[in-house]
Design a protein around this motif. Structure first.
Motif, PDB file in Angstrom:
ATOM      1  N   VAL A 157       0.824  -1.126  -0.038  1.00 37.32           N
ATOM      2  CA  VAL A 157       0.197  -0.033  -0.105  1.00 37.32           C
ATOM      3  C   VAL A 157       0.952   1.051   0.045  1.00 37.32           C
ATOM      4  CG1 VAL A 157      -2.281  -1.077   1.328  1.00 37.32           C
ATOM      5  CG2 VAL A 157      -0.194  -0.083   2.741  1.00 37.32           C
ATOM      6  N   PRO A 158       0.446   2.225  -0.344  1.00 44.51           N
ATOM      7  CA  PRO A 158       1.247   3.406  -0.678  1.00 44.51           C
ATOM      8  C   PRO A 158       2.109   3.780   0.492  1.00 44.51           C
ATOM      9  CG  PRO A 158      -0.878   3.949  -1.812  1.00 44.51           C
ATOM     10  CD  PRO A 158      -0.831   2.453  -1.130  1.00 44.51           C
ATOM     11  N   ASP A 159       1.788   3.883   1.523  1.00 48.66           N
ATOM     12  CA  ASP A 159       2.749   4.301   2.799  1.00 48.66           C
ATOM     13  C   ASP A 159       3.622   3.510   3.531  1.00 48.66           C
ATOM     14  OD1 ASP A 159       1.835   6.725   2.318  1.00 48.66           O
ATOM     15  OD2 ASP A 159       0.023   6.584   3.535  1.00 48.66           O
ATOM     16  N   SER A 160       3.724   2.134   2.995  1.00 48.44           N
ATOM     17  CA  SER A 160       4.531   0.932   3.741  1.00 48.44           C
ATOM     18  C   SER A 160       5.256   0.254   2.484  1.00 48.44           C
ATOM     19  CB  SER A 160       3.497  -0.118   4.124  1.00 48.44           C
ATOM     20  OG  SER A 160       2.843   0.323   5.006  1.00 48.44           O
ATOM     21  N   PRO A 161       6.443  -0.143   3.234  1.00 53.08           N
ATOM     22  CA  PRO A 161       7.507  -0.770   2.215  1.00 53.08           C
ATOM     23  C   PRO A 161       6.751  -2.026   1.618  1.00 53.08           C
ATOM     24  CG  PRO A 161       8.478  -0.670   4.410  1.00 53.08           C
ATOM     25  CD  PRO A 161       6.850   0.210   4.575  1.00 53.08           C
ATOM     26  N   PHE A 162       5.914  -2.420   2.418  1.00 56.36           N
ATOM     27  CA  PHE A 162       5.010  -3.831   2.045  1.00 56.36           C
ATOM     28  C   PHE A 162       3.937  -4.325   3.045  1.00 56.36           C
ATOM     29  CE2 PHE A 162       8.100  -5.499   5.314  1.00 56.36           C
ATOM     30  CZ  PHE A 162       7.207  -6.633   5.850  1.00 56.36           C
ATOM     31  N   VAL A 163       3.189  -4.991   2.638  1.00 59.59           N
ATOM     32  CA  VAL A 163       2.000  -5.463   3.553  1.00 59.59           C
ATOM     33  C   VAL A 163       1.903  -7.092   3.223  1.00 59.59           C
ATOM     34  CG1 VAL A 163       0.864  -3.327   3.967  1.00 59.59           C
ATOM     35  CG2 VAL A 163       0.205  -4.994   2.067  1.00 59.59           C
ATOM     36  N   LEU A 164       1.595  -7.867   4.597  1.00 64.19           N
ATOM     37  CA  LEU A 164       1.221  -9.124   4.425  1.00 64.19           C
ATOM     38  C   LEU A 164       0.033  -9.274   3.806  1.00 64.19           C
ATOM     39  CD1 LEU A 164       2.640 -10.170   7.900  1.00 64.19           C
ATOM     40  CD2 LEU A 164       3.930 -10.266   5.759  1.00 64.19           C
ATOM     41  N   GLY A 165      -0.857  -8.486   3.915  1.00 62.32           N
ATOM     42  CA  GLY A 165      -2.192  -8.280   3.539  1.00 62.32           C
ATOM     43  C   GLY A 165      -2.758  -7.187   3.766  1.00 62.32           C
ATOM     44  N   GLU A 166      -4.237  -7.233   3.251  1.00 67.56           N
ATOM     45  CA  GLU A 166      -5.144  -6.013   3.498  1.00 67.56           C
ATOM     46  C   GLU A 166      -6.349  -6.381   3.282  1.00 67.56           C
ATOM     47  OE1 GLU A 166      -5.354  -1.415   3.138  1.00 67.56           O
ATOM     48  OE2 GLU A 166      -3.757  -2.881   3.738  1.00 67.56           O
ATOM     49  N   ALA A 167      -7.351  -5.605   4.211  1.00 63.75           N
ATOM     50  CA  ALA A 167      -8.513  -5.876   4.289  1.00 63.75           C
ATOM     51  C   ALA A 167      -9.489  -4.582   4.064  1.00 63.75           C
ATOM     52  CB  ALA A 167      -8.964  -6.419   5.627  1.00 63.75           C
ATOM     53  N   ASP A 168     -10.439  -4.722   3.221  1.00 61.19           N
ATOM     54  CA  ASP A 168     -11.396  -3.682   3.035  1.00 61.19           C
ATOM     55  C   ASP A 168     -12.841  -3.745   3.385  1.00 61.19           C
ATOM     56  OD1 ASP A 168     -12.046  -0.856   2.150  1.00 61.19           O
ATOM     57  OD2 ASP A 168     -12.857  -1.784   0.355  1.00 61.19           O
ATOM     58  N   ARG A 169     -13.318  -3.605   4.484  1.00 58.92           N
ATOM     59  CA  ARG A 169     -14.465  -3.630   5.018  1.00 58.92           C
ATOM     60  C   ARG A 169     -15.716  -3.331   4.096  1.00 58.92           C
ATOM     61  NH1 ARG A 169     -14.129  -1.519  10.786  1.00 58.92           N
ATOM     62  NH2 ARG A 169     -12.222  -3.143  11.229  1.00 58.92           N
ATOM     63  N   GLU A 170     -15.298  -1.983   3.485  1.00 59.94           N
ATOM     64  CA  GLU A 170     -16.499  -1.513   2.469  1.00 59.94           C
ATOM     65  C   GLU A 170     -16.800  -2.353   1.385  1.00 59.94           C
ATOM     66  OE1 GLU A 170     -16.701   2.759   0.446  1.00 59.94           O
ATOM     67  OE2 GLU A 170     -16.100   3.023   2.765  1.00 59.94           O
ATOM     68  N   SER A 171     -15.853  -2.959   0.769  1.00 65.16           N
ATOM     69  CA  SER A 171     -15.888  -3.623  -0.633  1.00 65.16           C
ATOM     70  C   SER A 171     -15.971  -5.334   0.076  1.00 65.16           C
ATOM     71  CB  SER A 171     -14.733  -3.575  -1.412  1.00 65.16           C
ATOM     72  OG  SER A 171     -13.494  -4.031  -0.765  1.00 65.16           O
ATOM     73  N   ARG A 172     -15.663  -5.678   1.330  1.00 61.98           N
ATOM     74  CA  ARG A 172     -16.044  -6.871   1.985  1.00 61.98           C
ATOM     75  C   ARG A 172     -15.099  -7.849   1.229  1.00 61.98           C
ATOM     76  NH1 ARG A 172     -21.973  -7.182   0.465  1.00 61.98           N
ATOM     77  NH2 ARG A 172     -21.016  -8.963  -0.707  1.00 61.98           N
ATOM     78  N   SER A 173     -13.834  -7.330   0.976  1.00 62.20           N
ATOM     79  CA  SER A 173     -12.682  -8.150   0.349  1.00 62.20           C
ATOM     80  C   SER A 173     -11.390  -7.891   0.824  1.00 62.20           C
ATOM     81  CB  SER A 173     -12.485  -7.575  -1.101  1.00 62.20           C
ATOM     82  OG  SER A 173     -12.290  -6.235  -1.278  1.00 62.20           O
ATOM     83  N   ALA A 174     -10.539  -8.750   0.854  1.00 64.94           N
ATOM     84  CA  ALA A 174      -9.185  -8.955   1.535  1.00 64.94           C
ATOM     85  C   ALA A 174      -8.116  -9.848   0.851  1.00 64.94           C
ATOM     86  CB  ALA A 174      -9.342  -9.566   2.923  1.00 64.94           C
ATOM     87  N   ILE A 175      -7.000  -9.361   0.704  1.00 64.88           N
ATOM     88  CA  ILE A 175      -6.057 -10.149  -0.198  1.00 64.88           C
ATOM     89  C   ILE A 175      -4.742 -10.410   1.110  1.00 64.88           C
ATOM     90  CG2 ILE A 175      -4.787  -7.810  -0.578  1.00 64.88           C
ATOM     91  CD1 ILE A 175      -4.849 -11.055  -2.719  1.00 64.88           C
ATOM     92  N   LEU A 176      -4.399 -11.683   1.147  1.00 68.30           N
ATOM     93  CA  LEU A 176      -3.243 -12.034   1.766  1.00 68.30           C
ATOM     94  C   LEU A 176      -2.175 -12.684   0.782  1.00 68.30           C
ATOM     95  CD1 LEU A 176      -1.935 -12.906   4.417  1.00 68.30           C
ATOM     96  CD2 LEU A 176      -3.468 -15.165   4.152  1.00 68.30           C
ATOM     97  N   SER A 177      -0.751 -12.381   0.968  1.00 70.49           N
ATOM     98  CA  SER A 177       0.198 -12.641   0.148  1.00 70.49           C
ATOM     99  C   SER A 177       1.252 -13.739   1.077  1.00 70.49           C
ATOM    100  CB  SER A 177       1.403 -11.501  -0.260  1.00 70.49           C
ATOM    101  OG  SER A 177       2.224 -11.907  -0.891  1.00 70.49           O
ATOM    102  N   LEU A 178       1.699 -14.639   0.371  1.00 70.69           N
ATOM    103  CA  LEU A 178       2.549 -15.732   1.115  1.00 70.69           C
ATOM    104  C   LEU A 178       4.109 -15.032   0.780  1.00 70.69           C
ATOM    105  CD1 LEU A 178       1.002 -18.684  -1.239  1.00 70.69           C
ATOM    106  CD2 LEU A 178       1.640 -18.726   1.300  1.00 70.69           C
ATOM    107  N   ALA A 179       4.046 -13.858  -0.147  1.00 76.04           N
ATOM    108  CA  ALA A 179       5.431 -13.516  -0.573  1.00 76.04           C
ATOM    109  C   ALA A 179       6.413 -13.446   0.705  1.00 76.04           C
ATOM    110  CB  ALA A 179       5.594 -12.589  -1.406  1.00 76.04           C
TER     111      ALA A 179
END
Length: 177
Positions: A87-109
């Motif tokens: 996400v723009p303000d982080s070097p990386f994220v393990l995952g991200e959830a968005d309550r509004e769109s009821r969607s989340a993404i999780l990375s194995l990387a």
């Protein structure tokens, strides 16, 4: 009359091992009371979300695509990918959830760093429960052992329990009323 059980759709994004998605069903059901189902549709590597300057994939673009897969029978969707996310303000994220769109993404990387087999599976389960709980309305927790603690490195996942602490469990009960 009991409330119908909420359903979390699990979607493969890119090429994570399919067995790993099935490994998420039980912990999510056990910890959050959600029925997790592996979707029949898999998304290819999200090249549309790739940022050349960072050599990473932007979460928000992937979340938007995932939200289009929701069917009336699904309460929310969790994508599992093997690409490195940001996400723009982080070097990386393990995952991200968005309550509004009821969607989340999780990375194995990043979760793969120094882990394989059971350790990788557990890290993935911990973060999947974490993200699904965000979708249900829970926020981050200060307790380093709680599944809702904000993991800033894969090693943080190793310290976390697969379960909610008492405070978060009480909060979840309030949200489910």
């Amino acid at each position: 009359m009991p409330m119908p059980q909420k359903v979390l759709l699990l979607v493969s994004v890119g090429s994570p091992p399919p067995v790993l998605l099935r490994e998420l069903e039980d912990p999510i059901a056990l910890q959050l009371g959600l029925k997790a189902v592996v979707g029949k549709v898999a998304l290819s590597t999200p090249t549309y979300a790739f940022n050349k300057d960072r050599s990473q994939y932007h979460c928000n673009a992937i979340l938007r695509r995932l939200s289009t897969l929701l069917e009336p029978s699904h309460s929310m969707v969790l994508g599992v990918t093997d690409v490195d996310l940001f996400v723009p303000d982080s070097p990386f994220v393990l995952g991200e959830a968005d309550r509004e769109s009821r969607s989340a993404i999780l990375s194995l990387a990043r979760l793969r760093q120094g882990a394989e087999g059971e350790q990788l599976k557990r890290r993935l389960q911990v973060e999947a429960v974490h993200l699904a709980a965000h979708l249900l309305g829970l926020s981050y927790c200060e307790d380093t052992r709680c599944v809702m603690f904000f993991a800033q490195a894969p090693q943080d996942c190793d310290r976390k329990n697969l379960s909610l602490c008492n405070n978060c469990r009480n909060e979840m009960n309030k949200l489910n009323r």
